[in-house]
Motif scaffolding. Sequence first.
Motif, mmCIF file in Angstrom:
data_model
loop_
_atom_site.group_PDB
_atom_site.id
_atom_site.type_symbol
_atom_site.label_atom_id
_atom_site.label_comp_id
_atom_site.label_asym_id
_atom_site.label_seq_id
_atom_site.Cartn_x
_atom_site.Cartn_y
_atom_site.Cartn_z
ATOM 1 N N SER A 240 0.824 -1.206 0.000
ATOM 2 C CA SER A 240 0.000 0.000 0.000
ATOM 3 C C SER A 240 0.855 1.252 0.000
ATOM 4 N N VAL A 241 1.997 1.204 0.702
ATOM 5 C CA VAL A 241 2.821 2.408 0.718
ATOM 6 C C VAL A 241 3.611 2.527 -0.579
ATOM 7 N N ASN A 242 4.187 1.438 -1.020
ATOM 8 C CA ASN A 242 5.068 1.531 -2.167
ATOM 9 C C ASN A 242 4.316 1.696 -3.482
ATOM 10 N N ALA A 243 3.164 1.045 -3.594
ATOM 11 C CA ALA A 243 2.417 1.147 -4.847
ATOM 12 C C ALA A 243 1.332 2.219 -4.733
ATOM 13 N N GLY A 244 0.591 2.192 -3.638
ATOM 14 C CA GLY A 244 -0.582 3.065 -3.547
ATOM 15 C C GLY A 244 -0.295 4.426 -2.945
ATOM 16 N N GLU A 245 0.861 4.558 -2.322
ATOM 17 C CA GLU A 245 1.204 5.810 -1.646
ATOM 18 C C GLU A 245 0.019 6.312 -0.832
ATOM 19 N N VAL A 246 -0.419 5.464 0.075
ATOM 20 C CA VAL A 246 -1.626 5.793 0.839
ATOM 21 C C VAL A 246 -1.324 6.869 1.883
ATOM 22 N N PHE A 247 -2.350 7.606 2.205
ATOM 23 C CA PHE A 247 -2.215 8.660 3.201
ATOM 24 C C PHE A 247 -2.386 8.082 4.608
ATOM 25 N N ARG A 248 -3.323 7.196 4.740
ATOM 26 C CA ARG A 248 -3.571 6.596 6.052
ATOM 27 C C ARG A 248 -3.844 5.111 5.916
ATOM 28 N N PHE A 249 -3.455 4.438 6.969
ATOM 29 C CA PHE A 249 -3.668 3.007 7.044
ATOM 30 C C PHE A 249 -4.532 2.783 8.281
ATOM 31 N N ILE A 250 -5.777 2.333 8.074
ATOM 32 C CA ILE A 250 -6.724 2.240 9.201
ATOM 33 C C ILE A 250 -7.114 0.779 9.412
#
Lengths: 331, 699
Positions: free
Chosen positions: A98-108
Amino acid sequence: MSKNVIEEKSNILFVDDEPMILSSLNMLFKNKYKVYLAENGFDALEIIKSVPIKVVVSDQRMPGMLGHELLRQVKEISPNSVRMLLTGYSDLDAIIGSVNAGEVFRFINKPWQGEFMLYVVKLGVEIYDKVTKLQETEMQKQDDAVTEEHPVSGHRVHIEVEEASPTVLFVDYSEEETGRLVDKYGSAFNAVAVNSIDAAFQEMAKKPVSVIVSNINFGDVDGVSFLDTVRREYPNTVSVILTEVKDAQLAIRSINELNVFRYLVKPMPEDQISHTLEKAIERSKAFKATPHKNVLKMAEEISPERMVRNEESTLRLRLRAAQALLAKNKK
Amino acid sequence: MRQAIFSLGALLMNRLNYLQKFAIVLVLLLIPSGSLLYIVTTQITQNVEYSQKELTGITYNVALRQFYEAVQTHRDYSVQFFLGDSTAEQLMTDAQQQIETAVLSVDSADTQYGDALAVREQWKNIKIDWKNLKSRAFTHKIEKSEELHNKLVSDVLALVIDVADNSNLTLDTDIETYYLMNITNFKVLQMTEALSQSKNLLRAALRTPKLLPEQRTAFTIQSGIVQPLMSDIADAVNRINTYNQPISPVVEPSYVDLKSSTDQYIELLQSEILDDSLRIARGLDLSILERPIKAGLDVFDVQAPILRNLIEVRIKNLEQQVLIYIAGTILVLIFVSYLLGGFYSSVIDTVSTLENVAAQLNEGKITEVVEVETRDELGRVGRSFNQVALSLLSRNKELEDNRIQIEATNRQLRETQTALVQGEKMASLGQMVAGLAHEINTPLGYVKNNIEMMIGNQQTINDAVEQYRKLLDMLVNGVEEGLEQTVTDLANLSTELEKNTVLEDSKTMLSQALVGTERIQELIKNLREFSRLDEADLAKIDLNSALDATLVIANNVIKNRAVVKKDYQPNLMAECFPAQYNQVILNLLTNAAQAIEGQGTITIRTYKEPGNPDMAVVKISDTGKGIPRENLSKIFEPFFTTKKVGEGTGLGLSISYKIIEKHGGSIKVESEVGRGTDFFVRIPVVQPRIAKKEAAPAA
């Protein structure tokens, strides 16, 4: 909330393969937002393509398309949409994806706190609004400048004189390892290797650092806090974590607190590292040119109330000490 | 070469043990040395007997010498008698008496040795002659008497020579005794006889004024006999002085008198007697011949004992020699036997030492080699053996070290294996927990959210209810003040409620929360079904519901990859350890899901094996990437994995294989790259008795 305000509701999108979740979230948000719901990634992409969505909250495990894959595509289709992952159980692969591909702002994590959910979505919406607004003024400026010379392509702006060679700071605990990394990538950019946090602070006080590549296993100091201290002082420095630590909690924190650019787990192929570094340098340039790209910075401007932990303040002191030392030396 | 030469001996020796070998050698050594000893002693004994015979000869001749002298004396007196000397008669009788005494002593020697010396007959004849002579001693004519006397003397002398011959004295070539023998047995007696006859000639000559020619001739003949004999004796004495010096001091003086008196006589004979104008009157008398005769007999009397003594000493020496030979041989034999015994004992000791060492080595008791003391070839063997033993010992130690190391490695391996199996268990537990957490957190998410929202809605509803009560109070009590305002507020509130669909939502929230809790309850039930924590023992379960429960656990892994299709044979019951069996199924389902790239299908079929209704089969098929042919045989091997390092232990399938094997069943796989993979899990519907016991401590 009041009837008399005629205001267009913000579009937000929830994606989950569990209809009950969607229903529940819908009831939570429907009064304040225009809520879109999708039971899988494909439907979600359809919605994104047709409607401007400010915030996307997606489940990770869904049939057909995983959450981080969906968010990666969302990022391409609608870069300003703030992306969040809502997941029942976080294995490290999902988080890193999620961080490397999606560059997410938050992980809930599920189950979530209703209030927190409302806050985070609201924050996302505001970030979207602010970024979009800044972007528009930017575009305006550029449109004005179009007549001069640069067409709108490649790098949009050339405000500063580009550095001959951007600096990448490697912070690791083993000198041997840092040395090896410098040998590998020293030619592509100006690579500096240090083996302690204080050395890193001093190096950063000397000259601007585009990318900081750090381990998060320092023993005495929590690496995430270290990078957080760096980020606050030098918002344009992009942080990359390169570590052998496989800790889901640290990874989640690195997303939520640092908005880390990449989380790489050793051993990592060298070409992949160098590719990541190129991307990170690019990102750093973008931060300088258009600060609104720095989503976390935006979030902080919008909602500055954040807890400052003890460790962070200690680190801050060490950072200040490094800066002071350097200033004295210069004199 | 050596081996070729001694091959036969080696063949014999190889068949004997050392005692036999030594016995043979000893016997073979005894025979020749015994024979040799026998020959040597026999030889010496013969020499002794030979010499003893010589002694008898000497004894005999000494006796004869008395007889001889007495006969001469008798002749002497009888000559005087016949010449008219009246006193001679008495002297003759005395001489006869002497002769009889001598005869007795010769008889005694003859009785003892006569046969051995083969002279008995001769002596008998001599005695007869003597008797004849004696009987007519006084009546014979002088010529007849002289003739008979002379014959008797010459017979005695002949007998002396025969005795010497027969008693080996003549034959004895010993230079020490030869000349003595020669003097005593041959020369001296003959010489005295010649002198004695000369004496009778002289007596007769003295009676005549002038020497008759025939008398002269007789003198010449007699002196011709005496002279060479004397010269021989002198020569013999010289020889004795040369060759046998120890006795010469005794021999020499005995002869000096003989020599001088004989020389004197010969000189006188030549100067006076044989002169043509012989005048015997010149004081010449018989004494000139009596002296050498007496001296000659003295020589015999002195030298005969010396000869006897010499021979006796020789005999004594020979007898000692025999003793020395016998004793020496016995000593040598004893010594050789002792050495052989020592040799045998050394061989036996060395061999038995080596045997002991070998035996102990064999039993693994010994830790050090024994020093071999012998320095010979056997010792060399011993040292070689020691080297072998040493290298064996060190090899043994090495082996022992290796064994210890292998044991340690084995132990480590077992520990590692246990740790790995434990790790695999933890990993699958983690996977299960992850799946479950996801499955539970999802309903928990909306249940919680709904309840939270319900609390907010409840407030709104409470507010509304409060307003209604207020309105009701007003209406009941007829209060008009503020009534309109309350109604307006209530209307607004109602609109608000309606607009936000609070009531409707609340109903939905609650019913969905209920559904959520039911989902969780269902999950927990499935979890129990899956883990069967309360059923560690063998149980008869419905494989279909076990599959369903496991599917719920695996749902998290499967749902984003595959659609599950089921084709169950209803009521497929089988006996198994449910927790272990479910672990296998979960492993296979997870593998199936992970094999699928993108979207796929997992098909689960349950059935009883065609033709074998005692076996229940679960077939799990996926539409994944499939297993390459070269990997198909390896997938059940421990640690075989195609996943990235750290993602799989490579133990899942090997553990599953073991579990099913212990159930008396089997796992088979069919796969094709690109098509997918089918796993067949077969287990007996009823577990055999033994399996029930053995399968319990599985994994």
